[in-house]
Every structure is written in structure tokens, then in C-alpha cells.
Design an enzyme around this catalytic site. Sequence first.
Site, PDB file in Angstrom:
ATOM      1  N   LYS A 127       0.892  -1.290   0.142  1.00 43.19           N
ATOM      2  CA  LYS A 127      -0.068   0.054   0.107  1.00 43.19           C
ATOM      3  C   LYS A 127       0.949   1.154  -0.045  1.00 43.19           C
ATOM      4  O   LYS A 127       1.951   1.266   0.340  1.00 43.19           O
ATOM      5  CB  LYS A 127      -1.112  -0.187   1.211  1.00 43.19           C
ATOM      6  CG  LYS A 127      -2.322  -0.833   0.715  1.00 43.19           C
ATOM      7  CD  LYS A 127      -3.173  -0.850   1.794  1.00 43.19           C
ATOM      8  CE  LYS A 127      -4.447  -1.551   1.409  1.00 43.19           C
ATOM      9  NZ  LYS A 127      -5.528  -1.775   2.231  1.00 43.19           N
TER      10      LYS A 127
ATOM     11  N   ARG B 148      -4.241  -9.781   4.510  1.00 47.52           N
ATOM     12  CA  ARG B 148      -4.431 -10.042   3.094  1.00 47.52           C
ATOM     13  C   ARG B 148      -3.521  -9.290   2.399  1.00 47.52           C
ATOM     14  O   ARG B 148      -3.179  -8.196   2.363  1.00 47.52           O
ATOM     15  CB  ARG B 148      -5.894  -9.251   2.859  1.00 47.52           C
ATOM     16  CG  ARG B 148      -6.294  -9.225   1.497  1.00 47.52           C
ATOM     17  CD  ARG B 148      -7.678  -8.221   1.211  1.00 47.52           C
ATOM     18  NE  ARG B 148      -8.166  -8.151  -0.070  1.00 47.52           N
ATOM     19  CZ  ARG B 148      -7.705  -7.391  -0.957  1.00 47.52           C
ATOM     20  NH1 ARG B 148      -6.778  -6.529  -0.713  1.00 47.52           N
ATOM     21  NH2 ARG B 148      -8.388  -7.410  -2.247  1.00 47.52           N
TER      22      ARG B 148
END
Length: 280
Positions: A223, A258
Site C-alpha cells: 500500500k 490480506r
Amino acid sequence: MQLRWGQRTHVMGVINLTPDSFSDGGRFDRPERALAQARMLVAQGVDLLDLGAQSTRPGAEDVGADAEVARLLPALQLIREAFADLEQRPLISVDTFRAPVAEAALEAGADWINDVSGGRQDPAMLPLVAAAGCPYVLMHSRGDSQTMDALTDYGAHGVVDGVLTELQRASERALSAGIRREQLIWDPGLGFAKSTEQNIALLRGLPRLRSEGIPLLVGPSRKRFIGAVLNEARAKARLWGTAAVVAQCVSAGVDVVRVHDGAPIVQVARMADALWRGSH
């Protein structure tokens, strides 16, 4: 396969069926490519596969339910058939905020619904999940892909209190719609309406979220906030930053991480579990 909470960290492998996801858009937008990736992730030891056919990155175009279903179902059906005979087949989660997509996915054999909107964007989602009785990942977010970057004000109490309060309210709405508490899995929504500093504060505050007793899923993989800390613009080059965040998640008692990278993160989770959970 059913997951047993609290014993070890489970790894969810991401398969983006979109042409425009921030990390690997276009790599798995054909069913046979998605199946190949699913086979690889399962061989690497992941416990769940998360299929997404609508990008939720900042600025992503909303393609609509029909296009999302058209992208999703061929891959989902192919993957489900490929693993049907396995004694310990991987669970399949579908990443969608639309009830019609969730309904089609469940009918095609999906096990979980992973809703980035936490039930905000489609009022039919919560009753659907209640009727299905499936696990439901209720993620914290604000706004949508076009607006979330402007919605990072959590007031004087800060991001951890803000996220906890909003997850509690969303859970109350879910319970009022008939969803059972044991169906719920919380996701604090790293990167969704959070600055780099707020993401880091939220990761430090994970034990507080986990103390509420609801299983916790965290999706840090590749991210933007990791790129900001590492000064790394390339999403695929953020593996080691992701690994560090996963270790923090394990230490905080997170139940599911995840990620895009199966094998290295499975190893990180297993080693961190041995250190913090005493399981190996």
C-alpha cells in the site's frame, strides 16, 4: 475448510480480476490467468483467496454491477471447480460492495463476502449476508474511491478511537439487519481515508481493536503508506515493508492478513506465530 480463530495467523491471497488495480491491474483479468495465480497461491500455503472485480484504489472508476459480475463469475467458477476435490480446499472470498454481485458470487460457490464499504454503499448488502449466513468482512472506510482521500479528519480523539467507533456503529447496523455476531470480521481499512501517519497509528492500535473480540483482518499489502515510509514508488517493490507490517499484525493478534505475495508472507506469518503465539 473453516478457520479456527486465535490459533494462528491465516493468509488471504489477493487475485485482482481488474485491468486497473494499483498493484497488478491486468495480470489476472482472464479466467485462466486467475486460475494459475490461485493454484500458485494455494501451493504457497495461503488459506483463502480473495477475488475482486471492481478496483477500490483512490480515483478508481466505478464500472457497475453488470461489468463486475461479468469479470468475476468466469474466474470464480473456474477456481471453485479446480479445487472442488481437495480435502482442504481454500476458502474463496469475494471483494465487493454490491449486493447483486455478492448474491451471484455466493450462488457460484463463494464462501465469504469482503465489503470495503462495511454495508454503506448498498442497503441490500446486509440483509443478503444475513440470509446467506456467510462470514462477512466489514471494513472501515469513508466516502468512496473519488472522495476518501479528503475524509481523514478523525477529530481530537484520533484515528484509533474513530475507526473503533465507526466499526462498532457499522456492526450495530449489521446486527440489526439480522447478521449474527459470529459472521463478522473487522478490517480497519488501511489506506482508506487515512494518511500515512494515521495508518501507522492504526497499526500500533491494533490490540485495542482486537480486544473487542471480533476476528480481525488487515490488508497492508504494497500500500501507498508503505511506499511513503520507504520512499518506494513501485508497488511491487514494497514486499519487505509489507512483511514488517504483517509481523506487527501477528504480534497484535490479527487473525487474517490480506496480501499479494503468497510464499514470503506465509513464511513471515509462520515465523511470527512461533515467536508471538507459540504455534509452529
